[in-house]
Every structure is written in structure tokens, then in C-alpha cells.
Design an enzyme around this catalytic site. Structure first.
Site, PDB file in Angstrom:
ATOM      1  CD  GLU A 121      -2.894  -1.369   0.389  1.00 27.48           C
ATOM      2  OE1 GLU A 121      -2.825  -0.698  -0.655  1.00 27.48           O
ATOM      3  OE2 GLU A 121      -3.832  -2.144   0.644  1.00 27.48           O
ATOM      4  CG  HIS A 144      -4.618   1.223   5.274  1.00 26.57           C
ATOM      5  ND1 HIS A 144      -5.994   1.347   5.304  1.00 26.57           N
ATOM      6  CD2 HIS A 144      -4.349   0.165   4.455  1.00 26.57           C
ATOM      7  CE1 HIS A 144      -6.526   0.419   4.515  1.00 26.57           C
ATOM      8  NE2 HIS A 144      -5.551  -0.316   4.013  1.00 26.57           N
ATOM      9  CG  HIS A 189      -7.896  -4.075   6.584  1.00 24.37           C
ATOM     10  ND1 HIS A 189      -7.615  -5.230   5.876  1.00 24.37           N
ATOM     11  CD2 HIS A 189      -7.219  -3.087   5.948  1.00 24.37           C
ATOM     12  CE1 HIS A 189      -6.811  -4.945   4.862  1.00 24.37           C
ATOM     13  NE2 HIS A 189      -6.560  -3.643   4.891  1.00 24.37           N
ATOM     14  CE1 TYR A 197     -10.563  16.069  22.564  1.00 24.12           C
ATOM     15  CE2 TYR A 197     -12.781  16.103  23.481  1.00 24.12           C
ATOM     16  CZ  TYR A 197     -11.435  16.442  23.573  1.00 24.12           C
ATOM     17  OH  TYR A 197     -10.988  17.169  24.643  1.00 24.12           O
ATOM     18  CG  HIS A 227      -9.217  -1.538   1.646  1.00 19.59           C
ATOM     19  ND1 HIS A 227      -8.411  -1.403   0.539  1.00 19.59           N
ATOM     20  CD2 HIS A 227      -8.388  -1.954   2.643  1.00 19.59           C
ATOM     21  CE1 HIS A 227      -7.169  -1.728   0.842  1.00 19.59           C
ATOM     22  NE2 HIS A 227      -7.132  -2.061   2.124  1.00 19.59           N
TER      23      HIS A 227
END
Length: 215
Positions: free
Chosen positions: A75, A94, A96, A121, A161
Site C-alpha cells: 500500500e 491504514h 481494516h 473530538y 477496505h
């Protein structure tokens, strides 16, 4: 320890915390961090966030050449796009994360801002979160989609994703990611309920006071 060694240890520590709390699983998810000299540290391809060997974390030159460690996550185009378009980015996370992924599947969410304004927040740490379409994992087109935002968003949600968050440093990126997943969970818990979300005036107060990019 050298700066690189300390940074590798920090990535491994934060990654294990993320994994141990179930925010990602198996060999999913990846982290990158930009060092003061412009080089990058990146979690290796196929590695588990819960069991990283700091010495094997990928160290890349500013042009993407592998300097030491294992091969980086596939990625990398996604990470690189944030560093290229947001000069203040010091780290990218990143995951999942399940609740965020679930939220990306609903047909009625606003692609320009997938998170409802439930907490101060969520707005302060994330601004607006853009929904991006589905891409095959590792597709360089993901990076092109982020570049198409021209640096306007620090967080995106990849459909089917998972979320991606850029921050000024590793802690900021991780904390913002945690806020994104927590807000997604709240959104799912409240789905079908006429919840009292923050109104336009309240959002404006938060945006003004904390200098949030709300474009």
C-alpha cells in the site's frame, strides 16, 4: 539507539497496541512514518501489526529505495500520496477496522463526509472524512484518488477496505485513527435512532475554536 532505531521501536509499540485492542487483525493494516531526514519507515508487506520485529521494519529513501529491512507494504502508493499532498504529514496509519469498514458499505452515507457529527473530538481530530471507491489492494489508483483531493483531507475511508489517516506525527495519526473507528462504532450503534447530533452552530464553534479544516 539511532533515530531510526528509536522510530522503529515506536512503530512496533504503537502497532502492537492497535492490534491487541482489535482495531486490526491478522496481517492487515500498515503504518508509515517520515523521519527528519526525509526517509520513511514502513511496516513490511505481509506482517502482523501485533508481532513486528523492529529491525525488519522497512527503511526507504525519499525516492522509495529500500535502505534496510524487509520489503514494504504493497500500500506504499497510498501512503506516498499523503506525504506528497500534505506537507505537514509525519505519519500515516491504514487499518481494516471493522466498524469503519461497515460504515463504508451503507448506500446512504455522504461520500464527502462519511462520519456524522456526533462528538467534538471526531470533528477536531479528523475534519471531514472522504469516502473513496473500492480499489483492489495495492492498486496505485488509490494513491491517485488521494492526490485528487489536493491535500484537503487528512482522513479517507476506502470502501469495502478500511480507513487511512495522516497526522503530524505517529501518535497524532494513531489517536485520530482511534477516534475515526470510535465514531464509526457510535454511528452504527445509533443507526435508526433520531440521535441528537451536533448542530450546524455547534460544529461551527468547534471548527473556529480549534482551527479545523472543514472544507
Amino acid at each position: 539507539m539511532t533515530n531510526v532505531s528509536k522510530a522503529r521501536e515506536q512503530i512496533a509499540m504503537m502497532a502492537k497496541s492497535i492490534f491487541d485492542r482489535g482495531l486490526t487483525h491478522g496481517s492487515t493494516g500498515n503504518i508509515s512514518m517520515r523521519l527528519d531526514d526525509g526517509t520513511l519507515l514502513v511496516t513490511p508487506t505481509g506482517s502482523s501489526m501485533g508481532f513486528l520485529d523492529p529491525g525488519r521494519i522497512s527503511h526507504l529513501s525519499g525516492t522509495g529505495e529500500l535502505l534496510s529491512g524487509d520489503n514494504p507494504t504493497k500500500e506504499m502508493p497510498l501512503h506516498a500520496a499523503f506525504y506528497e499532498t500534505r506537507a505537514a504529514t509525519g505519519a500515516v496509519v491504514h487499518l481494516h477496522a471493522c466498524h469503519s469498514v461497515a460504515l463504508s458499505l451503507f448506500p446512504d452515507i455522504d461520500p464527502d463526509n462519511v462520519l456524522p457529527p456526533l462528538t467534538a473530538y471526531g470533528i477536531m481530530q479528523l475534519g471531514k472524512v472522504q469516502l473513496l471507491p473500492f480499489f483492489v489492494p495495492g492498486d496505485p489508483a488509490m494513491g491517485n484518488a488521494v492526490r485528487g483531493l489536493a491535500g484537503k483531507r487528512s482522513a479517507v475511508l476506502l470502501a469495502n477496505h478500511g480507513p487511512v489517516v495522516a497526522g503530524k506525527d505517529l501518535e497524532a495519526a494513531v489517536y485520530a485513527m482511534e477516534e475515526l473507528e470510535a465514531t464509526a462504532r457510535l454511528a452504527l450503534l445509533l443507526r435508526g435512532v433520531a440521535a441528537n447530533a451536533l448542530n450546524t452552530d455547534q460544529i461551527a464553534q468547534i471548527v473556529t475554536r480549534f482551527d479545523v479544516d472543514w472544507t
